[in-house]
Design an enzyme around this catalytic site. Structure first.
Site, PDB file in Angstrom:
ATOM      1  N   GLU A 151     -22.968 -10.412  91.419  1.00 56.30           N
ATOM      2  CA  GLU A 151     -21.593 -10.938  91.353  1.00 56.30           C
ATOM      3  C   GLU A 151     -21.338 -11.347  89.915  1.00 56.30           C
ATOM      4  O   GLU A 151     -22.082 -12.144  89.345  1.00 56.30           O
ATOM      5  CB  GLU A 151     -21.437 -12.109  92.323  1.00 56.30           C
ATOM      6  CG  GLU A 151     -21.602 -11.694  93.771  1.00 56.30           C
ATOM      7  CD  GLU A 151     -20.744 -10.486  94.128  1.00 56.30           C
ATOM      8  OE1 GLU A 151     -19.518 -10.532  93.879  1.00 56.30           O
ATOM      9  OE2 GLU A 151     -21.276  -9.480  94.626  1.00 56.30           O
ATOM     10  N   CYS A 195     -15.498 -18.318  87.621  1.00 60.57           N
ATOM     11  CA  CYS A 195     -15.276 -16.874  87.576  1.00 60.57           C
ATOM     12  C   CYS A 195     -13.882 -16.549  88.088  1.00 60.57           C
ATOM     13  O   CYS A 195     -13.286 -15.547  87.735  1.00 60.57           O
ATOM     14  CB  CYS A 195     -16.327 -16.164  88.423  1.00 60.57           C
ATOM     15  SG  CYS A 195     -16.400 -16.797  90.091  1.00 60.57           S
TER      16      CYS A 195
END
Ligand code: NAD
Length: 542
Positions: A300, A334
């Site tokens: 990720e 993020c």
């Protein structure tokens, strides 16, 4: 989900209630403020402790040590962390390989129970974890509480999921055969989390790896290794057998790469930047002699997340959403909004509201002022963000911030740079700091085109009053997590499974029903049976 009673090996039978998110406090209640202040004072008394390597349950001195510091007060050492030597990395892989053989045979109920008990203990001691998050990574209080709540959520959610995977639905009946599918763990996994959700992501990735029956080696981020060490200690205190989880701190390019490339590693669960994710993916794809599997990589990675503001948007709501998404935890999520893409018809009006709202964001040491925006994580981050601000000044119009904020720590001003071309560097590259690029779009079509015009695809949001435009965003905005008329940060476990497209990663959807499958492999077992047994099967008696 109906309530089920599970017989536990380690504790008395437990009633498993449907999963619910842990509430997040906003600290408007003086009692909440007071208890966190006390916890911060307690944590400060414990600063500077040594955190050893942990292999097979044994606490070992490493080859060297590094300091994890408070980014709001860099002279404050939160902990001295031992760095594993190459021999210790190898020892951890051996120990984990052995521990896997017995851990994989334990019932799912036992493994899930460990997660439930860890969640209960963290719930009881929430403020101590929050205090560590404030001191080790500079989280504002509400962000720290959300991080701890999410860690609890991951433990509760993955515990329930492990039980679900242990009882898969029946297969299609086949005459004369008895068929079933069982989910097996993979083996030894390397868990490499980032520092920004220092508790939640680290605990989520680690607990998913072990609750599914794998053994794991946790290589924490060096910026948040102390929180990770406390979590590893907690699991051992609660009865996790030695060797199932090993704590191997160290540098990414040395310790991390040794773990990733070793033939005993079966899978790598990584969350972090695009560059490191791609490197791990490449290294893990090579098959060293003696390796009997293709390593699985869950990666990720970063984002360049956009909020689209249409010409019919509620501008006050859009400004509030952009400010919360761009500057919450100093833009170090993020999911943070780093691009506001605004329809030309409301561009000036949006900026008129945005700039004073950004200038009103206070910056301070979160151990003193828990409501303010805190520091960025380290000196390297300050330098990287400052260099992007310089690039941005050449690419657009600086409307707010742009410099260091006062204080000993790594404080930066919340920054807005407008009139940015969609292909400018600060519109394309992840900065990971409190810097927002504002981009003018000709119309809604153009706004969606710009929004999709990066290599990333993590989160995004659209503010619009039009049902048709929102529906178009559902179809056309290519991100793993889309939000309509709300901020683009703050995904909740269970309700908003999280993960991105393209260079944002493998879209693992952490906190969702598909996640644990990534740590498992399914075995199909078919047995020929006599006709009467097949009839029993058809009657649902298998
Ligand atoms: P990073 O990539 O610098 O480091 C992440 C982890 O990888 C750390 O533990 C680090 O020590 C390790 N590492 C570094 N180099 C390595 C190497 N060569 N081999 C093996 N391991 C190595 O990222 P970070 O600064 O810790 O975190 C910020 C990044 O994480 C941002 O890009 C952010 O977008 C991303 N992130 C993504 C998600 C998501 O769910 N997509 C969530 C949180 C953070």
């Amino acid at each position: 989900m109906e309530e089920v009673s599970q017989a536990m090996t380690m504790t008395a039978p437990r009633t498993i209630t449907p999963f619910r998110n842990e509430p997040i406090r906003d600290f408007s209640d003086p009692a909440d403020r007071c208890s966190l202040e006390e916890a911060i004072a307690r944590a400060r008394r414990d600063l500077g402790r040594r955190y050893p390597v942990v292999i097979g349950g044994e606490r070992l001195h490493g080859a060297a040590q590094f300091d994890s510091i408070n980014p709001a007060r860099p002279s404050e050492v939160v902990g001295r962390v031992d760095e594993a030597s190459p021999a210790q990395v190898s020892q951890a892989l051996d120990v984990a390989t052995r521990a896997f053989e017995s851990w994989k045979t334990r019932p799912a109920e036992e493994r899930a129970d460990l997660l439930f008990r860890a969640a209960a203990r963290i719930r009881e001691t929430k403020d101590d974890w929050n205090a560590l998050l404030v001191l080790e990574v500079g989280k504002p209080w509400i962000e720290a509480d959300a991080d701890t709540a999410e860690a609890i959520d991951f433990l509760e959610f993955y515990g329930r999921e492990a039980l679900r995977y242990a009882n898969p639905p029946p297969l299609t009946p086949i005459q004369g055969e008895r068929n079933r599918l069982v989910y097996l763990p993979l083996g030894v996994g390397v868990v490499i989390p980032p520092w920004n959700f220092a508790f939640a992501i680290m605990a989520g990735m680690t607990s998913a790896a072990i609750v599914t029956g794998n053994a794991a080696i946790l290589k924490p981020s060096s910026d948040s290794a102390v929180i990770a060490a406390h979590f590893v200690d907690l699991l051992h205190e609660l009865g996790l057998p030695p060797g199932v989880l090993n704590f191997v701190p160290g540098d990414g390019p040395t310790v991390g790469e040794q773990l990733v490339t070793d033939p005993r590693t079966r899978f790598v669960s990584f969350t972090g930047s695009k560059g490191v994710g791609l490197r791990i993916n490449e290294l893990a794809a090579k098959t060293p002699p003696g390796q009997r599997w293709i390593k699985r990589v869950i990666a990720e990675m970063g984002g360049k997340d956009a909020i689209v503001v249409a010409d019919d948007a509620d501008l006050d709501a859009a400004v509030a959403g952009v400010v919360a998404s761009a500057y919450g935890f100093s833009g170090q999520k993020c999911s943070a909004c780093s691009r506001a893409i605004v329809d030309a018809r409301v561009y000036d009006a949006f900026l008129e509201k945005l700039v004073p709202a950004v200038k009103a964001v206070a910056v301070a040491d979160p151990s003193v002022n828990g409501q303010a925006m805190g520091p960025v994580v380290n000196r390297k981050a300050v330098e990287k963000i400052a260099s992007y601000v310089e690039i941005g000044k050449g690419e657009g119009r600086l409307l707010a911030g742009g410099g260091r904020a006062p204080g000993e720590g790594f404080f930066l001003e919340p920054t807005v740079i407008a009139d940015i071309d969609p292909n400018a560097r600060i519109a394309q590259e992840e900065i990971f700091g409190p810097v927002l690029a504002v981009i003018k779009a000709r119309d809604y079509d153009h706004a969606l085109e710009i929004a999709n015009g990066t290599e990333f695809g993590l989160t995004g949001a659209v503010y619009s009053a039009s049902e048709e435009r929102l529906r178009r965003a559902e179809d056309e905005f290519f991100v793993g997590n889309l939000y309509l008329n709300r901020k683009c940060t703050g995904a909740l476990v269970g309700g908003q499974p999280f993960g991105g497209f393209n260079m944002s990663g493998t879209d693992s959807k952490a906190g969702g029903y598909d996640y644990l499958l990534l740590f498992l492999q399914a075995k199909s077992i078919s047995r020929k049976v006599a006709a009467h047994a097949a009839d029993d099967l058809a009657a649902g008696m298998d």
